[in-house]
Design a protein around this motif. Structure first.
Motif, short mmCIF file in Angstrom:
data_model
loop_
_atom_site.label_atom_id
_atom_site.label_comp_id
_atom_site.label_asym_id
_atom_site.label_seq_id
_atom_site.Cartn_x
_atom_site.Cartn_y
_atom_site.Cartn_z
N GLN A 5 -11.12 -57.29 8.19
CA GLN A 5 -9.73 -58.14 8.11
C GLN A 5 -10.04 -59.49 7.59
OE1 GLN A 5 -7.18 -56.77 8.27
NE2 GLN A 5 -5.68 -58.32 8.52
N TYR A 58 -10.75 -59.34 3.93
CA TYR A 58 -9.60 -58.77 3.22
C TYR A 58 -8.56 -60.02 3.03
CZ TYR A 58 -5.27 -56.40 1.86
OH TYR A 58 -4.11 -55.73 1.47
N ASN A 73 1.48 -56.27 -1.32
CA ASN A 73 1.16 -55.01 -0.43
C ASN A 73 0.22 -54.23 -1.49
OD1 ASN A 73 1.34 -52.40 0.14
ND2 ASN A 73 3.23 -52.68 1.41
N VAL A 74 -0.91 -54.61 -1.30
CA VAL A 74 -2.04 -53.86 -2.01
C VAL A 74 -1.98 -52.31 -2.10
CG1 VAL A 74 -4.71 -53.86 -2.30
CG2 VAL A 74 -3.52 -55.93 -1.83
N ASN A 75 -1.85 -51.79 -1.10
CA ASN A 75 -1.63 -50.37 -1.24
C ASN A 75 -0.55 -49.69 -2.15
OD1 ASN A 75 -3.86 -50.04 0.33
ND2 ASN A 75 -2.67 -49.96 2.46
N PHE A 76 0.65 -50.46 -2.16
CA PHE A 76 1.74 -49.84 -2.73
C PHE A 76 1.51 -50.52 -4.21
CE2 PHE A 76 5.23 -49.54 0.78
CZ PHE A 76 4.81 -48.44 1.13
N ASN A 128 -1.23 -50.69 -5.83
CA ASN A 128 -2.32 -49.57 -6.43
C ASN A 128 -1.64 -48.14 -6.67
OD1 ASN A 128 -5.01 -50.69 -6.65
ND2 ASN A 128 -5.17 -51.04 -4.48
N ALA A 129 -0.71 -47.57 -5.60
CA ALA A 129 -0.03 -46.70 -5.81
C ALA A 129 0.90 -46.64 -7.39
CB ALA A 129 0.65 -46.29 -4.69
N SER A 130 1.36 -47.91 -7.28
CA SER A 130 2.44 -48.01 -8.45
C SER A 130 1.62 -48.16 -9.78
CB SER A 130 3.01 -49.44 -8.15
OG SER A 130 3.94 -49.59 -9.26
N LEU A 146 -9.43 -55.82 -4.74
CA LEU A 146 -8.02 -55.51 -4.22
C LEU A 146 -7.39 -54.33 -4.94
CD1 LEU A 146 -6.79 -59.01 -3.37
CD2 LEU A 146 -7.65 -57.41 -1.90
N LEU A 147 -7.28 -54.34 -6.40
CA LEU A 147 -6.70 -53.58 -6.92
C LEU A 147 -7.63 -52.73 -7.90
CD1 LEU A 147 -3.76 -55.77 -8.41
CD2 LEU A 147 -3.83 -54.38 -6.53
N GLN A 148 -7.26 -51.45 -8.09
CA GLN A 148 -8.05 -50.54 -8.91
C GLN A 148 -7.30 -49.97 -10.07
OE1 GLN A 148 -7.89 -49.54 -5.11
NE2 GLN A 148 -9.52 -51.07 -5.11
#
Length: 176
Positions: free
Chosen positions: A66, A69, A124-127, A129-131, A161-163
């Motif tokens: 954590q 991150y 919001n890293v997860n969102f 990446n999803a975007s 962080l981003l893929q």
């Protein structure tokens, strides 16, 4: 460096106006010490003041992850990513596709909103990446587009962080 505790609070350097004061005067106004700065590995441990001494606590693997991150988030340049994205061929393709595809329009709108949140300190890293994945799936970015995105992520400290969807960066870290 020596630190002083004020009324058993966490030790800190003395205020400038008290530097050079003798121990008796400091004690009379509520200071105790001096206490040496605690020695610890900031990546795997934390120092906690108990009111009279330093306690060195070993962090769990989850706490270490954590903290790492949060360190990565703090170094990410969200403004640079947002500004840089507007100058890419990827953005031009997304903008053109958004005028004829509801899916791309929704994905682009969501991405811009998420970047706006990130720029004000709420990434919001997860969102995100999803975007990027959603946009890639809708317009099928070319290898050059993906390399351009990766370079943008790299330039702004975000490759951890981003893929970039379906992209394998070169093994030497350089963008092809």
């Amino acid at each position: 460096m020596f630190l002083f505790s004020y009324h058993n609070g966490t030790p800190a350097p003395l205020p400038v106006e008290l530097k050079g004061a003798d121990a008796e005067h400091l004690a009379s106004i509520g200071y105790s010490g001096p206490f040496p700065s605690p020695l610890f590995n900031a990546r795997t441990q934390k120092a906690q003041w108990t009111g009279g001494e330093w306690l060195i606590i070993t962090l769990s693997e989850e706490q270490i992850a954590q903290a790492e991150y949060l360190r990565l988030l703090s170094r990410a340049n969200w403004q640079g990513l947002s500004d840089g994205l507007m100058a890419t061929n990827v953005y031009a393709k997304v903008k053109a596709a958004a005028s004829v595809s509801l899916a791309v329009n929704v994905g682009a709108t969501e991405l811009l909103g998420l970047l706006g949140d990130a720029k004000i300190g709420r990434p919001n890293v997860n969102f995100l990446n999803a975007s990027f994945l959603s946009i890639n799936n809708a317009i099928n970015l070319s290898d050059d587009d993906k390399a351009e995105l990766y370079a943008l992520f790299q330039d702004n400290g975000m490759t951890s962080l981003l893929q970039v969807p379906d992209y394998e960066p070169p093994s030497n870290g350089a963008v092809k």
